[in-house]
Design a protein around this motif. Structure first.
Motif, PDB file in Angstrom:
ATOM      1  N   PRO A 125       3.509  29.578 -30.235  1.00  0.00           N
ATOM      2  CA  PRO A 125       4.855  29.153 -30.578  1.00  0.00           C
ATOM      3  C   PRO A 125       5.370  27.929 -30.509  1.00  0.00           C
ATOM      4  CG  PRO A 125       4.847  31.166 -29.364  1.00  0.00           C
ATOM      5  CD  PRO A 125       3.423  30.481 -29.379  1.00  0.00           C
ATOM      6  N   MET A 126       4.686  27.012 -29.673  1.00  0.00           N
ATOM      7  CA  MET A 126       4.675  25.288 -29.729  1.00  0.00           C
ATOM      8  C   MET A 126       4.326  24.807 -30.898  1.00  0.00           C
ATOM      9  SD  MET A 126       3.307  24.652 -25.766  1.00  0.00           S
ATOM     10  CE  MET A 126       3.712  25.762 -24.370  1.00  0.00           C
ATOM     11  N   VAL A 127       3.653  25.269 -31.823  1.00  0.00           N
ATOM     12  CA  VAL A 127       2.804  24.446 -32.838  1.00  0.00           C
ATOM     13  C   VAL A 127       3.826  24.417 -33.758  1.00  0.00           C
ATOM     14  CG1 VAL A 127       1.165  24.364 -34.705  1.00  0.00           C
ATOM     15  CG2 VAL A 127       0.591  25.446 -32.318  1.00  0.00           C
ATOM     16  N   GLY A 128       4.096  23.095 -34.463  1.00  0.00           N
ATOM     17  CA  GLY A 128       5.005  22.855 -35.587  1.00  0.00           C
ATOM     18  C   GLY A 128       4.574  23.667 -36.878  1.00  0.00           C
ATOM     19  N   GLU A 129       5.472  23.751 -37.738  1.00  0.00           N
ATOM     20  CA  GLU A 129       5.094  24.383 -39.044  1.00  0.00           C
ATOM     21  C   GLU A 129       4.660  23.721 -40.198  1.00  0.00           C
ATOM     22  OE1 GLU A 129       4.848  27.673 -39.879  1.00  0.00           O
ATOM     23  OE2 GLU A 129       5.167  27.643 -37.759  1.00  0.00           O
ATOM     24  N   SER A 130       4.054  22.503 -39.865  1.00  0.00           N
ATOM     25  CA  SER A 130       3.506  21.637 -40.706  1.00  0.00           C
ATOM     26  C   SER A 130       2.133  22.170 -41.295  1.00  0.00           C
ATOM     27  CB  SER A 130       3.046  20.189 -40.199  1.00  0.00           C
ATOM     28  OG  SER A 130       2.120  20.478 -38.849  1.00  0.00           O
ATOM     29  N   ARG A 131       1.509  21.696 -42.370  1.00  0.00           N
ATOM     30  CA  ARG A 131       0.226  22.440 -42.725  1.00  0.00           C
ATOM     31  C   ARG A 131      -0.914  22.336 -41.771  1.00  0.00           C
ATOM     32  NH1 ARG A 131      -2.165  20.565 -48.586  1.00  0.00           N
ATOM     33  NH2 ARG A 131      -0.393  22.065 -49.185  1.00  0.00           N
ATOM     34  N   PRO A 132      -0.921  21.264 -41.024  1.00  0.00           N
ATOM     35  CA  PRO A 132      -2.056  21.492 -40.208  1.00  0.00           C
ATOM     36  C   PRO A 132      -1.833  22.462 -38.773  1.00  0.00           C
ATOM     37  CG  PRO A 132      -1.630  19.029 -40.629  1.00  0.00           C
ATOM     38  CD  PRO A 132      -0.624  19.773 -41.064  1.00  0.00           C
ATOM     39  N   GLY A 133      -0.726  22.389 -38.404  1.00  0.00           N
ATOM     40  CA  GLY A 133      -0.155  23.397 -37.506  1.00  0.00           C
ATOM     41  C   GLY A 133      -0.493  24.821 -37.956  1.00  0.00           C
ATOM     42  N   ARG A 134      -0.182  25.214 -39.250  1.00  0.00           N
ATOM     43  CA  ARG A 134      -0.538  26.539 -39.551  1.00  0.00           C
ATOM     44  C   ARG A 134      -1.896  26.870 -39.700  1.00  0.00           C
ATOM     45  NH1 ARG A 134       3.736  24.841 -43.121  1.00  0.00           N
ATOM     46  NH2 ARG A 134       2.244  24.402 -44.809  1.00  0.00           N
ATOM     47  N   ILE A 135      -2.825  25.975 -40.384  1.00  0.00           N
ATOM     48  CA  ILE A 135      -3.943  26.013 -40.689  1.00  0.00           C
ATOM     49  C   ILE A 135      -4.615  26.448 -38.755  1.00  0.00           C
ATOM     50  CG2 ILE A 135      -6.340  24.860 -40.912  1.00  0.00           C
ATOM     51  CD1 ILE A 135      -5.013  23.583 -43.493  1.00  0.00           C
ATOM     52  N   ALA A 136      -4.213  25.743 -37.994  1.00  0.00           N
ATOM     53  CA  ALA A 136      -4.644  25.777 -36.657  1.00  0.00           C
ATOM     54  C   ALA A 136      -4.198  27.097 -36.079  1.00  0.00           C
ATOM     55  CB  ALA A 136      -4.019  24.672 -35.775  1.00  0.00           C
ATOM     56  N   ILE A 137      -3.055  27.633 -36.444  1.00  0.00           N
ATOM     57  CA  ILE A 137      -2.810  28.981 -35.984  1.00  0.00           C
ATOM     58  C   ILE A 137      -3.748  29.860 -36.685  1.00  0.00           C
ATOM     59  CG2 ILE A 137      -0.996  30.725 -36.036  1.00  0.00           C
ATOM     60  CD1 ILE A 137       1.135  28.417 -35.850  1.00  0.00           C
ATOM     61  N   ASP A 138      -3.958  29.886 -37.802  1.00  0.00           N
ATOM     62  CA  ASP A 138      -4.791  30.640 -38.651  1.00  0.00           C
ATOM     63  C   ASP A 138      -6.152  30.745 -38.019  1.00  0.00           C
ATOM     64  OD1 ASP A 138      -2.952  31.401 -40.445  1.00  0.00           O
ATOM     65  OD2 ASP A 138      -3.198  29.906 -41.762  1.00  0.00           O
ATOM     66  N   LEU A 139      -6.687  29.384 -37.653  1.00  0.00           N
ATOM     67  CA  LEU A 139      -8.138  29.504 -37.050  1.00  0.00           C
ATOM     68  C   LEU A 139      -8.142  30.139 -35.750  1.00  0.00           C
ATOM     69  CD1 LEU A 139     -10.851  28.361 -37.046  1.00  0.00           C
ATOM     70  CD2 LEU A 139      -9.804  25.971 -36.217  1.00  0.00           C
ATOM     71  N   ILE A 140      -7.062  29.725 -34.914  1.00  0.00           N
ATOM     72  CA  ILE A 140      -7.156  30.329 -33.523  1.00  0.00           C
ATOM     73  C   ILE A 140      -6.922  31.956 -33.712  1.00  0.00           C
ATOM     74  CG2 ILE A 140      -5.659  30.734 -31.506  1.00  0.00           C
ATOM     75  CD1 ILE A 140      -4.667  27.893 -32.064  1.00  0.00           C
TER      76      ILE A 140
END
Length: 241
Positions: free
Chosen positions: A33-48
């Motif tokens: 929930p702390m991660v921003g909704e930028s493209r790198p942030g969304r990719i990081a969420i998908d990877l996690i």
């Protein structure tokens, strides 16, 4: 005791597998929930999320075929997420989120089975399994809400509207909302509007209230039963032949 531990699956004998699983679950529930909704942030969420599914399959699933299925579905949905990120015209129409929900549901069932149904003592592994199942329920419900919003965009009202045009949604915000509901702690910044959303939140709130009580009662009962069996065995050994 040593004989019992040898018979139990790797979930109970391999600390690192369960520890990695819990670590990725904590990342999903607290840090995502702390991660921003930028493209790198969304990719990081998908990877996690993908790594969490991998570690969960290794830690909880005994059957190789089922483990392979979860891993294959994880690779498929992660690939779909990447394609959507770099090619917004590609529309998975919710099936990638549905795959996430299916994988999570399998892990919930397997973790609950390992925690409640397998023989053996009440160990730290069993307690960690109970915690993992609780966190899994919250994350699973978050993606159920995501699937619902993909079909009914206004089903849940947020004080700050979800970003328009973000192809992969905002899982961080939905995880936050899911654990608000699971723990019945509401700050009033998000609430269900559609009847289906209200039914889902009611079900999750009930699970959030009942699960900890059932978990504690079951673990206490298992511990008392194990102590009773040990005492009974000692008594039988001490009896004169």
């Amino acid at each position: 005791m040593a004989e019992i531990e040898r018979q139990l699956p790797g979930f109970w004998r391999e600390d690192r597998h369960l520890s990695f699983f819990l670590a990725f679950l904590v990342l999903m529930t607290i840090f995502v929930p702390m991660v921003g909704e930028s493209r790198p942030g969304r990719i990081a969420i998908d990877l996690i999320f993908a790594l969490m599914l991998f570690s969960g399959a290794i830690a909880t699933v005994e059957k190789r075929m089922l483990m392979s299925l979860i891993i294959a579905l994880t690779i498929l949905e992660f690939t779909a997420d990447l394609i959507v990120e770099f090619n917004p015209s590609f529309s998975p129409k919710g099936w990638d989120t549905a795959l996430k929900v299916v994988c999570m549901a399998i892990l919930v069932v397997m973790t609950l089975k390992q925690t409640f149904l397998l023989p053996g003592p009440v160990s730290v592994h069993r307690v960690m399994g109970g915690i993992a199942a609780y966190l899994l329920i919250g994350v699973t419900w978050a993606f159920v809400y995501k699937l619902l919003l993909e079909m009914i965009p206004d089903a849940i009202h947020f004080q700050t509207p979800l970003a328009v045009g973000v192809s992969t949604g905002e899982p961080g915000r939905l995880i936050y909302f899911s654990f608000e509901t699971l723990t019945t702690v509401s700050y009033g910044d998000a609430y269900p509007v559609h009847r289906v959303a209200r039914s889902l939140t009611t079900a999750e709130a009930l699970i959030g209230q009942l699960y900890p009580a059932i978990l504690i009662a079951t673990l206490v009962g298992m511990a008392l039963q194990a102590r009773f069996n040990a005492t009974l065995k000692e008594t039988e050994v001490k009896k004169p032949s």
